[in-house]
Design an enzyme around this catalytic site. Sequence first.
Site, PDB file in Angstrom:
ATOM      1  N   GLY A   1      10.750 -85.848 -55.772  1.00  0.00           N
ATOM      2  CA  GLY A   1      12.053 -85.378 -56.618  1.00  0.00           C
ATOM      3  C   GLY A   1      12.984 -84.556 -55.992  1.00  0.00           C
TER       4      GLY A   1
ATOM      5  N   TYR B   1       5.726 -84.870 -73.478  1.00  0.00           N
ATOM      6  CA  TYR B   1       6.196 -84.019 -72.204  1.00  0.00           C
ATOM      7  C   TYR B   1       4.999 -82.745 -71.886  1.00  0.00           C
ATOM      8  CZ  TYR B   1       9.011 -81.206 -68.792  1.00  0.00           C
ATOM      9  OH  TYR B   1       9.395 -80.647 -67.953  1.00  0.00           O
TER      10      TYR B   1
ATOM     11  N   GLY C   1      13.757 -79.586 -56.939  1.00  0.00           N
ATOM     12  CA  GLY C   1      13.406 -80.139 -55.540  1.00  0.00           C
ATOM     13  C   GLY C   1      14.299 -80.094 -54.635  1.00  0.00           C
TER      14      GLY C   1
END
Length: 315
Positions: free
Chosen positions: A22, A177, A28
């Site tokens: 990412g 999540y 990232g």
Amino acid sequence: MVKPALTLEVPDLSGRFAVVTGANSGLGFGLARNLAAAGADVVMAIRSKAKGETAIAAIRRELPAAKLSIRALDLSSLQSVAALGDELGAAGRPIDILINNAGVMTPPQRQQTDDGFELQFGANHLGHFALTGHLLPLLRAAESARVVTVSSLAATQPQLDFRDANAEHAYKPMRSYGIAKLAQLMFAVELDRRSRLGGWGLMSNAAHPGLTKTNLLSGASYGRDKPTLQARFTQLTWRLLPFMWLDVDEGIKPTLYAAVSPDAEGARYYGPRGFYETAGGGVTFAGVPRLTRSETETNELWQLSERLTGVTYPN
């Protein structure tokens, strides 16, 4: 209790080989830029080649000599994960740093990966679990490799468990999540334990960015015409409560510390040194959820992950 301030000093990384998932945006991108600035060769493992090329161009405007390359990776597909493992394995270069950073956050409705897993659990945890397993020979071939897994404050939600990790009975976006991010944290701790017991020669730890202004929170709508209500509320708090939020350059510091600091330790969890680990400057030790401290629980999650992904690690 005041937590200690940990000093982040990025050493010379010339000749080191890093893989960041990412890496085209958000945390990232910041991590890839900082690793490249220190001299590392960085593989940006991402889904979109076009976005990756844009990210590389942005970094090279600041760092013309940055050593960056793109590799295709879709963490929601175990086939894609295996393909990247095969590609890097064929090249044969030992991996010094692997940062499991990419993530999916709170789709409004339950979605599935290519392999039938709830998207957040499947991509955030199972995808990175499988990727690390495929890359393990290259990590073991390095002199002192590190694996850093990026978790979240959401992992500290109360009463999280893995009885319905795929959310087949009930889907709540933030709960799922949290389950995925708790799984990632437990994976990081268990990976370090198994490395020490098996003599794999790698260090595994974890970090979280507190509340950092990234595209995960800025309005991802998952096909909707407008950002979700949660995304709009988040953007409002950026403006009204800026002291709660970190810019990316600050938010990456705990992960960067875990990845490169000579003082970072295995099985540790790092976060921002601010109010409830949300903001503030610097790096400190993050609070560890109860399940992460249980060897029985981390081992059970490990076995579940091997069974679901079909990726097995050495005994």
